[in-house]
Design an enzyme around this catalytic site. Structure first.
Site, PDB file in Angstrom:
ATOM      1  CE  LYS A  13     -24.422 -28.402  -8.090  1.00 11.44           C
ATOM      2  NZ  LYS A  13     -25.261 -29.800  -7.672  1.00 11.44           N
ATOM      3  NE  ARG A  88     -27.609 -27.104  -2.644  1.00 14.03           N
ATOM      4  CZ  ARG A  88     -26.431 -27.401  -2.930  1.00 14.03           C
ATOM      5  NH1 ARG A  88     -25.662 -26.206  -2.979  1.00 14.03           N
ATOM      6  NH2 ARG A  88     -25.888 -28.469  -2.975  1.00 14.03           N
ATOM      7  NE  ARG A 127     -19.224 -35.369  -3.835  1.00  8.43           N
ATOM      8  CZ  ARG A 127     -20.542 -34.461  -4.014  1.00  8.43           C
ATOM      9  NH1 ARG A 127     -20.118 -33.624  -5.246  1.00  8.43           N
ATOM     10  NH2 ARG A 127     -21.452 -34.257  -3.067  1.00  8.43           N
ATOM     11  NE  ARG A 160     -19.359 -32.748   0.040  1.00  4.88           N
ATOM     12  CZ  ARG A 160     -20.153 -31.961  -0.800  1.00  4.88           C
ATOM     13  NH1 ARG A 160     -19.445 -31.730  -2.013  1.00  4.88           N
ATOM     14  NH2 ARG A 160     -21.155 -31.848  -0.623  1.00  4.88           N
ATOM     15  NE  ARG A 171     -25.710 -33.172  -0.104  1.00  6.45           N
ATOM     16  CZ  ARG A 171     -24.782 -33.276  -0.506  1.00  6.45           C
ATOM     17  NH1 ARG A 171     -24.028 -34.377  -0.519  1.00  6.45           N
ATOM     18  NH2 ARG A 171     -24.010 -32.491  -1.486  1.00  6.45           N
TER      19      ARG A 171
END
Ligand code: ADP
Ligand code: AMP
Length: 213
Positions: A13, A88, A127, A160, A171
């Site tokens: 996203k 969300r 990531r 992260r 998540r």
């Protein structure tokens, strides 16, 4: 043009939202980036958000909605924006809809970047994020020019805290339970557009630009 990006954590996203913002000249508004900037600056908001984010949980609606509505009320959002990571929950979607309705306004497109769970865990462990400017890289798929350094602003890139595999699993559960129902919500509103997020990122973007025109 007002756009919402939907999709699992790690679906791409943010990557696509940055490209959309650049092409259409509208701001990229990421609630996750706003929370991370506050964590970095050790603000009270950051301290509170971190307690939820580190566990892979959502920050409470009340807090998140206020942050988002304040942000989109700013001058640079007058001609539109691309929302990344908001809404969300159904509550957040309803609040946004009501706030826009009051202004005689509405969201134009909700783009669902579709990526199955199997691909997500791999993407998240690779990531690397820039907390200064919000840019996102992947050690294999989208490497920075210089290892560990942001191409845009020279800041050191980080893994992260919430991208560790055990938190990613949580998540994804939270996504399926609380966020995925928004696909149906925006489908009923008649503004849902699906794109295949497993494709190479430029191909995903090409599909999105066909939708946005
Ligand atoms: P989200 O904002 O949905 O959480 P990101 O845009 O941060 O997801 O993307 C998650 C990870 O996957 C990042 O490391 C990013 O560089 C990488 N990525 C994004 N799009 C693609 C793609 N189409 N193919 C492969 N990797 C991608
Ligand atoms: P993101 O950068 O979008 O992946 O968001 C990282 C984390 O920030 C999420 O796992 C949540 O803990 C929190 N967060 C971001 N956006 C929201 C939102 N709209 N509602 C609740 N929590 C959010």
């Amino acid at each position: 043009m007002k756009i919402i990006m939907l999709g699992a954590p790690g679906a791409g996203k943010g990557t696509q939202a940055i490209m959309i913002a650049d092409k259409y000249g509208i701001p990229h508004v990421s609630t996750g980036d706003i929370f991370r900037a506050n964590i970095k600056n050790n603000t009270p908001l950051g301290q509170e958000a971190k307690t939820y984010m580190d566990k892979g949980m959502l920050v409470p609606d009340e807090l998140t909605v206020k942050i988002l509505l304040d942000r989109v009320a700013q001058d640079d959002c007058k001609n539109g924006y691309v929302l990344d990571g908001f809404p969300r929950t159904i509550v957040q979607a309803d609040v946004l809809k009501d706030a826009l309705n009051k202004l005689g306004d509405h969201i134009d497109h909700a783009i669902n970047v579709d990526v199955p769970d199997e691909n997500i865990i791999k993407r998240m462990s690779g990531r690397r994020a820039c907390v200064k400017c919000g840019a996102t890289y992947h050690i294999e798929h989208v490497p920075p020019k210089k290892e560990g350094i942001c191409d845009n602003c020279g800041e050191a890139l980080v893994l992260r805290d919430d991208d560790k595999p055990e938190t990613v699993k949580k998540r994804l559960d939270v996504y399926h339970e609380q966020t995925q129902p928004l696909i149906d919500y925006y489908n009923k509103e008649g503004i849902l557009k699906n794109v295949d997020g497993t494709q190479e990122m430029n191909k995903v973007f090409e599909d999105i630009t066909k939708i946005l025109g």
